[in-house]
Design an enzyme around this catalytic site. Structure first.
Site, PDB file in Angstrom:
ATOM      1  N   CYS A 157      42.276  52.636  67.929  1.00  0.00           N
ATOM      2  CA  CYS A 157      41.256  51.601  67.813  1.00  0.00           C
ATOM      3  C   CYS A 157      41.489  50.651  68.975  1.00  0.00           C
ATOM      4  CB  CYS A 157      41.392  50.876  66.474  1.00  0.00           C
ATOM      5  SG  CYS A 157      40.234  49.501  66.260  1.00  0.00           S
ATOM      6  N   CYS A 201      43.734  33.068  72.093  1.00  0.00           N
ATOM      7  CA  CYS A 201      44.352  33.255  70.778  1.00  0.00           C
ATOM      8  C   CYS A 201      44.919  31.978  70.171  1.00  0.00           C
ATOM      9  CB  CYS A 201      45.455  34.308  70.871  1.00  0.00           C
ATOM     10  SG  CYS A 201      46.154  34.708  69.255  1.00  0.00           S
ATOM     11  N   CYS A 235      53.227  33.368  67.831  1.00  0.00           N
ATOM     12  CA  CYS A 235      53.330  34.453  68.806  1.00  0.00           C
ATOM     13  C   CYS A 235      53.781  33.895  70.155  1.00  0.00           C
ATOM     14  CB  CYS A 235      51.989  35.154  68.950  1.00  0.00           C
ATOM     15  SG  CYS A 235      52.032  36.547  70.104  1.00  0.00           S
ATOM     16  N   ARG A 258      32.444  48.909  66.796  1.00  0.00           N
ATOM     17  CA  ARG A 258      32.547  47.891  65.752  1.00  0.00           C
ATOM     18  C   ARG A 258      32.111  46.529  66.253  1.00  0.00           C
ATOM     19  NH1 ARG A 258      37.767  48.366  63.616  1.00  0.00           N
ATOM     20  NH2 ARG A 258      36.846  49.759  62.080  1.00  0.00           N
ATOM     21  N   CYS A 273      44.811  50.673  58.807  1.00  0.00           N
ATOM     22  CA  CYS A 273      44.842  50.311  60.217  1.00  0.00           C
ATOM     23  C   CYS A 273      45.853  49.185  60.372  1.00  0.00           C
ATOM     24  CB  CYS A 273      43.454  49.864  60.684  1.00  0.00           C
ATOM     25  SG  CYS A 273      43.370  49.335  62.410  1.00  0.00           S
ATOM     26  N   CYS A 299      48.012  34.679  75.528  1.00  0.00           N
ATOM     27  CA  CYS A 299      46.615  35.114  75.575  1.00  0.00           C
ATOM     28  C   CYS A 299      45.706  33.885  75.452  1.00  0.00           C
ATOM     29  CB  CYS A 299      46.327  36.099  74.448  1.00  0.00           C
ATOM     30  SG  CYS A 299      47.458  37.519  74.406  1.00  0.00           S
ATOM     31  N   CYS A 324      42.739  46.758  57.340  1.00  0.00           N
ATOM     32  CA  CYS A 324      43.492  46.537  58.572  1.00  0.00           C
ATOM     33  C   CYS A 324      44.489  45.401  58.373  1.00  0.00           C
ATOM     34  CB  CYS A 324      42.540  46.195  59.709  1.00  0.00           C
ATOM     35  SG  CYS A 324      41.241  47.415  59.954  1.00  0.00           S
TER      36      CYS A 324
END
Length: 338
Positions: free
Chosen positions: A211, A83, A76, A283, A151, A80, A120
């Site tokens: 979500c 991550c 990616c 969640r 999801c 972040c 998901c």
């Protein structure tokens, strides 16, 4: 003696209205000061109020089970700080090309067999290209055909992409705000907070359930956590599903070595999310593997009623199925059926 309940200064009914603008309403339902006042309540009073709210809107002693699979891993371009899939960090995560539809369906069928009702699919992109959308829509349709809720979390969406996902049968789109607007720049610099809100609006406009939650334990203050919850609670409407993640520290990421958040502060965050977003599924997400059974039990008492279920969350570990089932049995809880 009754505990003092704290209510927002102005309350608007929560309505799942596709036409509503997904941003802070002019009449703020939950000012940050009101949310912080919840955080500052005596612990027992806060949990008591959260459990009362929970039982008003949800069946007691039930939990919804979701399974998450990474359909494309690593590489990616974002930065972040939490991550391990960011290409710029050296975390030992190996890049993995897009999985085949057959392999995703096999994983979904196994998750359903183990009791999961929602599947998901996550991909490490800044945002999907059109060819990526076409691949993911095949997966969504195939998983939907198994009778499961679907999801996806694919990064930022361009105009029209959410509608394509919805047409394929996507029930939920996950796109977290991560933290409060004031703390965001300390965690991420490659995209703006507004970019996240814009993607959420695309999802809402496409008629897909939202979500959206965040991560705690990233070195933020309690006021920062209150700012995150206020941002979520004042979305109009607030998300149908609110994942609360505890930072999983991965060596090689900038946040590795951050001071650990007190577990009871995490429980407080769950409780405040439940009170401010009463109808949402709250969640208990990343970080559960590091939590004791007692802390998880307190999270359920505080209003968590959904968990990620299985061996792995994208690239980090998650309590195994048998371990989860044993805990639910100890607590006298049962999983929701599809």
């Amino acid at each position: 003696m009754r505990c003092n309940s704290i209510q927002p200064e102005l309350v608007n009914d929560h309505k799942n209205d596709k036409g509503k603008v997904l941003k802070n309403s002019e009449s703020c339902r939950w000012p940050i000061k009101a949310v912080q006042a919840l955080f500052d309540m005596p612990f027992n009073d806060l949990i008591f109020q959260a459990q009362q709210v929970h039982r008003q809107h949800h069946e007691a002693n039930t939990v919804q089970l979701s399974t998450l699979i990474s359909v494309k891993t690593g590489g990616c371009p974002e930065d972040c700080g939490y991550c391990p899939q960011a290409a710029r960090y050296h975390t030992g995560v190996e890049n993995q090309a897009m999985l085949s539809v057959d392999s995703v369906v096999t994983a979904a069928a196994a998750a359903k067999e183990q009791g999961a009702t929602r599947f998901c699919m996550g991909a490490a992109w800044r945002g999907p290209k059109q060819r990526d959308i076409e691949s993911v829509t095949e997966m969504i349709s195939a998983v939907k055909a198994l009778g499961m809720e679907t999801c996806a979390t694919l990064g930022m969406l361009k105009p029209g992409q959410a509608k394509q996902l919805g047409k394929a049968g996507l029930d939920y789109y996950n796109h977290n705000l991560d933290t409060s607007p004031d703390y965001y720049d300390a965690i991420i610099s490659t995209r703006e907070y507004q970019d996240r809100l814009d993607t959420l609006q695309e999802v809402r406009d496409a008629g897909i359930n939202v979500c959206c939650g965040g991560i705690v334990g990233m070195g933020e203050t309690r006021e920062t956590r209150a700012g995150l919850v206020a941002q979520l609670a004042n979305l109009n409407p607030y998300p149908e599903s609110v994942p609360i993640n505890h930072l999983v520290q991965v060596e090689g990421t900038p946040l590795y070595g951050t001071a650990r958040l007190d577990p009871l502060e995490f429980v407080r965050t769950i409780a405040v999310a439940r009170i401010t977003m009463p109808k949402a599924a709250v969640r208990l997400s990343a970080g559960r593997r590091e939590m004791s059974e007692a802390v998880q039990a307190l999270c359920f008492l505080a209003g968590a009623n959904s968990i990620f279920y299985g061996d792995k969350l994208l690239t980090t570990g998650n309590p195994e199925v048998q371990q989860d089932q044993a805990l639910l049995n100890k607590l006298g809880m049962r999983s929701l059926t599809a």
